[in-house]
Design an enzyme around this catalytic site. Structure first.
Site, PDB file in Angstrom:
ATOM      1  N   ASP A  67      71.177  -5.961  68.517  1.00 34.83           N
ATOM      2  CA  ASP A  67      71.270  -6.874  67.380  1.00 34.83           C
ATOM      3  C   ASP A  67      72.684  -7.394  67.150  1.00 34.83           C
ATOM      4  O   ASP A  67      73.653  -6.916  67.756  1.00 34.83           O
ATOM      5  CB  ASP A  67      70.744  -6.182  66.106  1.00 34.83           C
ATOM      6  N   HIS A 138      64.788   2.060  59.785  1.00 32.08           N
ATOM      7  CA  HIS A 138      64.822   0.890  60.669  1.00 32.08           C
ATOM      8  C   HIS A 138      65.387   1.234  62.045  1.00 32.08           C
ATOM      9  O   HIS A 138      66.169   2.165  62.201  1.00 32.08           O
ATOM     10  CB  HIS A 138      65.545  -0.306  60.019  1.00 32.08           C
ATOM     11  N   GLU A 143      63.844  -4.073  59.661  1.00 32.99           N
ATOM     12  CA  GLU A 143      63.741  -3.416  58.365  1.00 32.99           C
ATOM     13  C   GLU A 143      62.275  -3.108  58.057  1.00 32.99           C
ATOM     14  O   GLU A 143      61.367  -3.680  58.684  1.00 32.99           O
ATOM     15  CB  GLU A 143      64.310  -4.353  57.282  1.00 32.99           C
TER      16      GLU A 143
HETATM   17  C1  GLP Z   1      72.395  -0.498  61.914  1.00 36.02           C
HETATM   18  C2  GLP Z   1      72.128  -0.965  63.313  1.00 36.02           C
HETATM   19  C3  GLP Z   1      71.225   0.016  64.004  1.00 36.02           C
HETATM   20  C4  GLP Z   1      71.777   1.413  63.828  1.00 36.02           C
HETATM   21  C5  GLP Z   1      71.781   1.804  62.377  1.00 36.02           C
HETATM   22  C6  GLP Z   1      72.290   3.218  62.111  1.00 36.02           C
HETATM   23  O1  GLP Z   1      71.451  -0.912  61.038  1.00 36.02           O
HETATM   24  N1  GLP Z   1      71.565  -2.267  63.356  1.00 36.02           N
HETATM   25  O2  GLP Z   1      71.096  -0.337  65.362  1.00 36.02           O
HETATM   26  O3  GLP Z   1      71.009   2.305  64.550  1.00 36.02           O
HETATM   27  O4  GLP Z   1      72.590   0.889  61.708  1.00 36.02           O
HETATM   28  O5  GLP Z   1      73.684   3.238  61.986  1.00 36.02           O
HETATM   29  P1  GLP Z   1      74.560   4.562  62.081  1.00 36.02           P
HETATM   30  O6  GLP Z   1      74.405   5.038  63.471  1.00 36.02           O
HETATM   31  O7  GLP Z   1      75.956   4.125  61.787  1.00 36.02           O
HETATM   32  O8  GLP Z   1      74.018   5.516  61.095  1.00 36.02           O
END
Ligand code: GLP
Length: 260
Positions: A67, A138, A143
């Site tokens: 993304d 998500h 979402e």
């Molecule tokens: C974002 C990204 C995801 C990721 C998620 C978790 O929303 N788009 O791909 O997995 O955050 O983030 P973190 O690993 O910092 O908890």
């Protein structure tokens, strides 16, 4: 699903790095799906270490990121382009032409999403998709309420997601409202999905995704439909799972040929 619980995120990330290395060593043109966020950071550090110390060769590796925010230029400090080049790509011998990240500045978003899907197909599909997990369940930026067969497209971020990311943008008011994300259908086509989640704040989402019903309200629960989904956790993220003892038992009694 294969649920693997490691004592901490370091050991879990090391296991993930070994899975990636195995793919790179075994497949001539391996295709990796990559994620951003805190969760895969240690995995990327291990891959850089493997490149430097063992000469792990990324010259034939093709990557597709999940993304990107809409409206951010690739050099914006909070863009996922910047994240990937800083934390991984600049430190390994990947070819820039083999790197794919959705274009947050594309003038025609639907056309850009369609092209992304075609590029994934043209590369032969994704062999191993790395996934993190939002606290709301998500994956990518799919979402809650995302169609379980969705393709790469624009998504509007939830208020919660924007709050979680405010720190990277110097305030919530600067966080974009929209992102381009691979769809859940796109993700499910990867030959292997590797979802990583660490820390207590992910425990609820993990319990819902792994042991709850398959529902668009918890996008990661779609992985229950995947024939080869690995859920890699630290103890804290696994702490709300009911069948934890069984998952541990399975891992400890893997036949020799199945070991990672
Ligand atoms: C974002 C990204 C995801 C990721 C998620 C978790 O929303 N788009 O791909 O997995 O955050 O983030 P973190 O690993 O910092 O908890």
């Amino acid at each position: 699903m294969e649920i693997i619980v490691q004592p901490d995120s370091q050991q879990a990330s090391w296991l993930a790095a070994r899975l990636v290395r195995k793919l790179i060593l075994e497949k001539p043109r391996p295709v990796l799906g990559l994620a951003t966020g805190n969760t895969p950071l240690q995995l990327y550090k291990y891959l850089v270490k493997m490149h430097r110390e063992e000469g792990l060769d990324f010259s034939q590796v093709i990557t597709f990121n999940l993304d990107e925010y809409i409206g951010l230029s690739p050099d914006h400090p909070a863009s996922f382009h910047n994240f990937m080049w800083t934390n991984l790509f600049n430190q390994i011998n990947i070819r820039p032409e083999n790197v794919h990240i959705p274009d947050g500045l594309a003038p025609d978003i639907p056309a850009c999403c369609e092209k992304y899907e075609q590029q994934i197909k043209a590369a032969g599909g994704i062999d191993l998709q790395i996934l993190g997990l939002g606290t709301n369940g998500h994956i990518g930026f799919n979402e809650p309420s995302s169609s379980l067969s969705s393709r790469t497209r624009l998504k509007t971020l939830t208020d919660q997601t924007r709050k979680n990311y405010a720190v990277f943008f110097g305030g919530e008011e600067n966080v974009p409202f929209h992102a381009i994300t691979m769809g859940i259908g796109t993700i499910l086509e990867a030959r292997t999905c590797l979802l990583m989640a660490f820390g207590k704040k992910k425990a609820r989402a993990i319990a819902l995704a792994v042991e709850g019903p398959i529902t668009a309200s918890v996008p990661a629960s779609a992985l229950q439909l995947h024939p080869r989904a690995i859920i890699l956790l630290d103890r804290e993220a696994a702490s709300e799972l009911k069948n934890l003892d069984y998952y541990r038992w399975v891992f400890e009694h893997k036949p020799e040929w199945q070991k990672i």
